[in-house]
Design a protein around this motif. Structure first.
Motif, PDB file in Angstrom:
ATOM      1  N   GLU A 100       0.805  -1.225   0.000  1.00  0.00           N
ATOM      2  CA  GLU A 100       0.000   0.000   0.000  1.00  0.00           C
ATOM      3  C   GLU A 100       0.839   1.277   0.000  1.00  0.00           C
ATOM      4  O   GLU A 100       0.538   2.216  -0.755  1.00  0.00           O
ATOM      5  CB  GLU A 100      -0.963   0.004   1.184  1.00  0.00           C
ATOM      6  N   ARG A 158       0.052   3.827  -3.293  1.00  0.00           N
ATOM      7  CA  ARG A 158      -0.680   5.057  -2.976  1.00  0.00           C
ATOM      8  C   ARG A 158       0.128   6.310  -3.320  1.00  0.00           C
ATOM      9  O   ARG A 158      -0.464   7.378  -3.534  1.00  0.00           O
ATOM     10  CB  ARG A 158      -1.067   5.079  -1.496  1.00  0.00           C
ATOM     11  N   VAL A 188      -4.525   9.440  -5.261  1.00  0.00           N
ATOM     12  CA  VAL A 188      -5.611   8.562  -4.823  1.00  0.00           C
ATOM     13  C   VAL A 188      -6.605   9.318  -3.950  1.00  0.00           C
ATOM     14  O   VAL A 188      -7.817   9.316  -4.197  1.00  0.00           O
ATOM     15  CB  VAL A 188      -5.051   7.334  -4.074  1.00  0.00           C
ATOM     16  N   ASP A 189      -6.093   9.975  -2.903  1.00  0.00           N
ATOM     17  CA  ASP A 189      -6.995  10.621  -1.951  1.00  0.00           C
ATOM     18  C   ASP A 189      -7.639  11.880  -2.533  1.00  0.00           C
ATOM     19  O   ASP A 189      -8.709  12.291  -2.077  1.00  0.00           O
ATOM     20  CB  ASP A 189      -6.247  10.944  -0.659  1.00  0.00           C
ATOM     21  N   VAL A 237     -11.539   3.644  -0.927  1.00  0.00           N
ATOM     22  CA  VAL A 237     -10.644   2.634  -1.488  1.00  0.00           C
ATOM     23  C   VAL A 237     -10.957   1.307  -0.804  1.00  0.00           C
ATOM     24  O   VAL A 237     -10.910   1.209   0.430  1.00  0.00           O
ATOM     25  CB  VAL A 237      -9.158   2.993  -1.274  1.00  0.00           C
ATOM     26  N   ASP A 258      -9.514  -2.369  -0.742  1.00  0.00           N
ATOM     27  CA  ASP A 258      -8.288  -3.087  -1.073  1.00  0.00           C
ATOM     28  C   ASP A 258      -8.452  -4.537  -0.615  1.00  0.00           C
ATOM     29  O   ASP A 258      -8.695  -4.794   0.572  1.00  0.00           O
ATOM     30  CB  ASP A 258      -7.124  -2.402  -0.351  1.00  0.00           C
TER      31      ASP A 258
END
Length: 219
Positions: free
Chosen positions: A135, A139, A144-145, A151, A153
């Motif tokens: 991760e 990331r 991503v955020d 998310v 996973d």
């Protein structure tokens, strides 16, 4: 008639996107980089994985890793065992995750599309088959955020695509029915599983095709 690769349902409220192979360049490049780094032939990874599967309980150890059922060190040990059984030598597999991600680049056209869709008011989720220990690497590759409110996973929820439970977890966390979601993935088996649950689905093959099919599904 629906365009090839997509199904149609009700009004779309959320996008559910894969990570590797959709928001990044193809994963095949990572496997080729691993082969080169560890001095193994183009078919040796497959042979080693099958040997590890046969020596265990009959399930691919990568699937176990992606569910979090085994750790990355345990997976690498199984893979080394598989190499020894299948091709007669036992590579060290140093820097496995680093080599894998160094060979991936962001897929800018798809990232731009996802950013645009978020800006249009759609809700955004990522649904990825991934690995707990990986991760921090993946990331940092993408915003991503910035783009995704959710998310999911596989390494942390105990299920992996195409198992229906991981799609159901995603829907539960979004608070939406499948008919309100557009799913994008590079694997047809994952798209088919999503369609069976009621998602609209687009299989990513290359950027121009996928962007056009996503736009058509939303129109």
């Amino acid at each position: 008639m629906a365009e090839a690769g997509a199904t149609t349902g009700g009004p779309i409220e959320a996008i559910v996107s894969d990570f590797g192979g959709v928001l990044t360049t193809p994963l095949m490049g990572s496997f080729l980089a691993l082969q080169e780094a560890h001095g193994v032939g183009p078919e040796d990874f497959g042979k080693a994985m099958r040997a590890a599967e046969e020596a265990g309980d009959g399930e691919n150890p990568l699937f176990k890793l992606e569910r979090g059922d085994i750790t990355e060190p345990e997976f690498l040990e199984l893979l080394r065992d598989g190499f020894e059984a299948a091709v007669g030598h036992r590579p060290e597999l140093h820097r496995f995750r680093e080599i894998f991600f160094e060979a991936l680049d962001p897929n800018e056209p798809m990232i731009d599309l996802m950013r645009e869709l978020k800006g249009s008011g759609l809700r955004m989720a990522m649904l990825t088959n991934n690995v707990q220990e990986w991760e921090p690497l993946w990331r940092t590759m993408l915003p991503v955020d910035e783009i995704f409110e959710l998310v999911v996973d596989s390494g942390f929820v105990g299920y992996r695509k195409p198992e229906p439970q991981i799609y159901e977890i995603t829907l539960e966390r979004l608070g939406l029915p499948a008919s309100a979601c557009l799913f994008v993935d590079d694997m047809e088996v994952n798209c088919e599983a999503a369609r069976e649950l009621g998602f609209t689905a687009v299989q990513y093959r290359e950027p121009e095709q996928a962007v056009a099919e996503v736009r058509a599904a939303l129109s």
